[in-house]
Design a protein around this motif. Structure first.
Motif, PDB file in Angstrom:
ATOM      1  N   ASP A  46      16.624  41.525  13.301  1.00 29.96           N
ATOM      2  CA  ASP A  46      16.784  41.158  14.700  1.00 29.96           C
ATOM      3  C   ASP A  46      18.190  40.627  14.988  1.00 29.96           C
ATOM      4  N   LEU A  47      18.458  40.388  16.256  1.00 31.90           N
ATOM      5  CA  LEU A  47      19.778  39.936  16.690  1.00 31.90           C
ATOM      6  C   LEU A  47      20.156  38.619  16.028  1.00 31.90           C
ATOM      7  N   GLU A  48      19.214  37.711  15.908  1.00 33.48           N
ATOM      8  CA  GLU A  48      19.517  36.415  15.310  1.00 33.48           C
ATOM      9  C   GLU A  48      20.018  36.569  13.874  1.00 33.48           C
ATOM     10  N   ALA A  49      19.408  37.467  13.127  1.00 33.72           N
ATOM     11  CA  ALA A  49      19.847  37.699  11.749  1.00 33.72           C
ATOM     12  C   ALA A  49      21.236  38.326  11.714  1.00 33.72           C
ATOM     13  N   LEU A  50      21.515  39.244  12.629  1.00 28.58           N
ATOM     14  CA  LEU A  50      22.843  39.854  12.700  1.00 28.58           C
ATOM     15  C   LEU A  50      23.903  38.814  13.049  1.00 28.58           C
ATOM     16  N   GLN A  51      23.552  37.900  13.934  1.00 32.50           N
ATOM     17  CA  GLN A  51      24.526  36.907  14.396  1.00 32.50           C
ATOM     18  C   GLN A  51      24.947  35.936  13.298  1.00 32.50           C
ATOM     19  N   ARG A  52      24.148  35.825  12.242  1.00 27.81           N
ATOM     20  CA  ARG A  52      24.512  34.915  11.163  1.00 27.81           C
ATOM     21  C   ARG A  52      25.745  35.399  10.399  1.00 27.81           C
ATOM     22  N   SER A  53      26.134  36.651  10.608  1.00 32.28           N
ATOM     23  CA  SER A  53      27.362  37.158   9.986  1.00 32.28           C
ATOM     24  C   SER A  53      28.600  36.872  10.820  1.00 32.28           C
ATOM     25  N   GLU A  54      28.403  36.412  12.046  1.00 34.70           N
ATOM     26  CA  GLU A  54      29.553  36.126  12.913  1.00 34.70           C
ATOM     27  C   GLU A  54      30.289  34.870  12.459  1.00 34.70           C
ATOM     28  N   ASP A  55      31.581  34.834  12.717  1.00 29.54           N
ATOM     29  CA  ASP A  55      32.335  33.577  12.664  1.00 29.54           C
ATOM     30  C   ASP A  55      32.175  32.918  14.035  1.00 29.54           C
ATOM     31  N   SER A  56      30.984  32.431  14.285  1.00 27.85           N
ATOM     32  CA  SER A  56      30.604  32.001  15.625  1.00 27.85           C
ATOM     33  C   SER A  56      31.565  30.975  16.206  1.00 27.85           C
ATOM     34  N   PHE A  57      32.038  31.262  17.425  1.00 25.30           N
ATOM     35  CA  PHE A  57      32.876  30.375  18.234  1.00 25.30           C
ATOM     36  C   PHE A  57      34.278  30.151  17.680  1.00 25.30           C
ATOM     37  N   MET A  58      34.631  30.827  16.579  1.00 24.63           N
ATOM     38  CA  MET A  58      35.981  30.640  16.040  1.00 24.63           C
ATOM     39  C   MET A  58      37.032  31.042  17.064  1.00 24.63           C
ATOM     40  N   ASP A  59      36.774  32.099  17.830  1.00 26.29           N
ATOM     41  CA  ASP A  59      37.738  32.519  18.848  1.00 26.29           C
ATOM     42  C   ASP A  59      37.928  31.442  19.907  1.00 26.29           C
ATOM     43  N   GLU A  60      36.860  30.705  20.226  1.00 34.18           N
ATOM     44  CA  GLU A  60      36.970  29.645  21.220  1.00 34.18           C
ATOM     45  C   GLU A  60      37.763  28.445  20.687  1.00 34.18           C
ATOM     46  N   LEU A  61      37.699  28.231  19.394  1.00 31.16           N
ATOM     47  CA  LEU A  61      38.437  27.113  18.806  1.00 31.16           C
ATOM     48  C   LEU A  61      39.946  27.316  18.865  1.00 31.16           C
ATOM     49  N   ILE A  62      40.382  28.579  18.984  1.00 33.92           N
ATOM     50  CA  ILE A  62      41.816  28.858  18.981  1.00 33.92           C
ATOM     51  C   ILE A  62      42.326  29.444  20.290  1.00 33.92           C
ATOM     52  N   ASP A  63      41.443  29.743  21.249  1.00 33.49           N
ATOM     53  CA  ASP A  63      41.901  30.492  22.425  1.00 33.49           C
ATOM     54  C   ASP A  63      42.915  29.728  23.269  1.00 33.49           C
ATOM     55  N   HIS A  64      42.863  28.385  23.240  1.00 33.84           N
ATOM     56  CA  HIS A  64      43.785  27.580  24.042  1.00 33.84           C
ATOM     57  C   HIS A  64      45.206  27.613  23.500  1.00 33.84           C
ATOM     58  N   LEU A  65      45.397  28.113  22.292  1.00 33.69           N
ATOM     59  CA  LEU A  65      46.729  28.116  21.692  1.00 33.69           C
ATOM     60  C   LEU A  65      47.689  29.049  22.413  1.00 33.69           C
ATOM     61  N   SER A  66      47.150  30.029  23.129  1.00 31.06           N
ATOM     62  CA  SER A  66      48.029  30.973  23.832  1.00 31.06           C
ATOM     63  C   SER A  66      48.834  30.273  24.927  1.00 31.06           C
ATOM     64  N   VAL A  67      48.261  29.256  25.560  1.00 32.51           N
ATOM     65  CA  VAL A  67      48.998  28.549  26.611  1.00 32.51           C
ATOM     66  C   VAL A  67      50.048  27.616  26.017  1.00 32.51           C
ATOM     67  N   ARG A  68      50.005  27.434  24.712  1.00 31.23           N
ATOM     68  CA  ARG A  68      51.002  26.618  24.022  1.00 31.23           C
ATOM     69  C   ARG A  68      52.081  27.480  23.364  1.00 31.23           C
ATOM     70  N   GLY A  69      52.027  28.791  23.646  1.00 31.97           N
ATOM     71  CA  GLY A  69      53.087  29.678  23.178  1.00 31.97           C
ATOM     72  C   GLY A  69      52.781  30.461  21.926  1.00 31.97           C
ATOM     73  N   PHE A  70      51.496  30.507  21.529  1.00 31.70           N
ATOM     74  CA  PHE A  70      51.121  31.238  20.321  1.00 31.70           C
ATOM     75  C   PHE A  70      50.174  32.381  20.686  1.00 31.70           C
ATOM     76  N   PRO A  71      50.500  33.625  20.350  1.00 39.90           N
ATOM     77  CA  PRO A  71      49.580  34.730  20.631  1.00 39.90           C
ATOM     78  C   PRO A  71      48.255  34.553  19.889  1.00 39.90           C
ATOM     79  N   VAL A  72      47.174  34.935  20.553  1.00 36.66           N
ATOM     80  CA  VAL A  72      45.840  34.845  19.972  1.00 36.66           C
ATOM     81  C   VAL A  72      45.161  36.213  20.098  1.00 36.66           C
ATOM     82  N   VAL A  73      44.608  36.694  18.987  1.00 37.76           N
ATOM     83  CA  VAL A  73      43.892  37.973  18.945  1.00 37.76           C
ATOM     84  C   VAL A  73      42.435  37.686  18.612  1.00 37.76           C
ATOM     85  N   ARG A  74      41.519  38.299  19.359  1.00 36.57           N
ATOM     86  CA  ARG A  74      40.091  38.073  19.114  1.00 36.57           C
ATOM     87  C   ARG A  74      39.324  39.375  19.301  1.00 36.57           C
ATOM     88  N   ALA A  75      38.442  39.677  18.355  1.00 37.75           N
ATOM     89  CA  ALA A  75      37.590  40.859  18.455  1.00 37.75           C
ATOM     90  C   ALA A  75      36.360  40.534  19.289  1.00 37.75           C
TER      91      ALA A  75
END
Length: 295
Positions: A46-75
């Motif tokens: 099921d979806l819940e089992a698939l989601q356990r392979s995600e690096d959950s929320f890692m993109d959100e932890l770094i997304d604010h860095l772009s406004v500080r002058g650092f490019p951010v790439v997220r899949a």
């Protein structure tokens, strides 16, 4: 953005500042959480089992860095659908109907473990697919998702390298707080991967370790994660190309069972700001060489 298969809109995202503060790029290749219906229908779990392979929320932890002058790439596509932290054709022939290309790497350790470019299992070892999938489907994912992602990442790396003569790629991941093996020791809060000193100048992981330790994190190096394809492929310190992998223990920023952000989430995001600032303070003369900028 480049082409994609129509089920992702878009398949990945690049937040590039108008003015770069430093030649530093933050990348989150495993935080994607958009699951095509065709994939869910083909999955035996099921979806819940698939989601356990995600690096959950890692993109959100770094997304604010772009406004500080650092490019951010997220899949946006999930790693269980296609994993861009693998060679482009690490494929298990037992998974597919049809003949794989002759150049496919079918014998890597990652393929043997079920974690190739098109994974056979999720992180805890559960089989993903009900039945074999068409080779054409696998190759289409590589053409429309994997290759455009790496072309875009390479463009950013080249842009920084041509401007400054050096670049630091910070490949951001998260790990389960507890390993599968019972005898595995407690995992640190942060694991730095530099392919045992080969993917970046020694100064870079030292700055990461000192910065995160000063913020109260326990820090390890290269165990259990030394860095995957991205760290190995883009890290060439003799040419001024530096790649370091940062693995964050999920328990410090989220409830792993409920897949929810914890009270510390915002603090951890702020600590990434401190880390970015620390890396930006490294003198470029310590990272060289500068032949690209001189050409």
């Amino acid at each position: 953005m480049t082409e994609f298969d129509g089920e992702f809109s878009p398949p990945f995202e690049i937040a590039e500042p108008e003015v770069w503060r430093a030649p530093i790029i933050f990348n989150s290749p495993h935080s994607g959480s958009v699951y095509p219906n065709s994939f869910l229908n083909a999955s035996r779990i099921d979806l819940e089992a698939l989601q356990r392979s995600e690096d959950s929320f890692m993109d959100e932890l770094i997304d604010h860095l772009s406004v500080r002058g650092f490019p951010v790439v997220r899949a946006h596509f999930p790693r269980s659908y296609i994993d861009v932290n693998r060679e482009p054709y690490e494929l298990d022939p037992r998974m597919f109907v049809g003949r794989l290309p002759s150049f496919a790497n079918t014998r890597s350790m990652r393929v043997a473990g079920g974690l190739g470019t098109i994974p056979r299992v999720v992180g805890d070892g559960q089989e993903i697919y009900r039945e074999r999938i068409a080779v054409e489907d696998a190759l289409a994912r590589i053409e429309t998702l994997y290759k455009p992602y790496h072309r875009a990442l390479r463009r950013l790396i080249n842009k920084a390298h041509q401007t400054w003569g050096t670049v630091i790629l910070v490949d951001c991941h998260s790990m389960p707080s507890v390993g599968v093996a019972r005898d595995e020791p407690r995992r640190p809060d942060v694991v730095i991967g530099d392919r045992y000193g080969t993917s970046c100048a020694a100064l870079i992981p030292s700055v990461v370790e000192e910065t995160m330790a000063a913020r109260g994190y326990s820090v390890g190096r290269n165990k259990p994660y030394a860095g995957g394809f991205i760290t190995e492929h883009y890290g060439n310190p003799s040419s001024g190309l530096h790649t370091v992998q940062v693995e964050l223990n999920r328990a410090i920023y989220m409830d792993e069972r409920l897949r929810q952000r914890s009270e510390r989430f915002r603090t951890v995001a702020e600590d990434f700001t401190v880390l970015a600032d620390a890396l930006a303070s490294i003198p470029l003369s310590d990272l060289g060489p500068f032949q690209a900028a001189a050409e």
